[in-house]
Design a protein around this motif. Structure first.
Motif: not given
Length: 96
Positions: A11-18, A20-22, A91-96
């Motif tokens: 539950g740490v992975t963001p996606f779909l940015y607006c 620069d805010i997930p 945590t695994l780095s997440t790319e936008k």
């Protein structure tokens, strides 16, 4: 001998940015097997839509749908990796 409990999404992975805010995050606590099955479905749909986008040039809706489904599937896989990887405090780095 008891089976080890199944890992669950972190539950740490963001996606779909607006701006620069997930906008969304993967939910924590989903069994890994179910999360990966869902990611597989999302990526299969994205693949089909990407193929359609390659042949239907009148609109870009297929390409955008494929893009968003791919982003969602990637987020689920990244979150599962975080859940099942040895704990290193990172945590695994997440790319936008």
């Amino acid at each position: 001998m008891h089976d080890a409990p199944e890992e669950k999404t972190a539950g740490v992975t963001p996606f779909l940015y607006c701006s620069d805010i997930p906008l969304f995050h993967v939910s924590a606590g989903v069994p890994v097997s179910q999360a990966l099955a869902q990611a597989s479905d999302l990526l299969a749909l994205a693949k089909a839509l990407a193929e359609d986008a390659a042949f239907i040039r009148e609109t870009d809706r297929y390409a955008w749908a494929a893009h968003f489904l791919t982003e969602m599937g990637k987020a689920v896989v990244d979150d599962v990796v975080n859940a099942v990887s040895p704990r290193s405090g990172k945590t695994l780095s997440t790319e936008k």
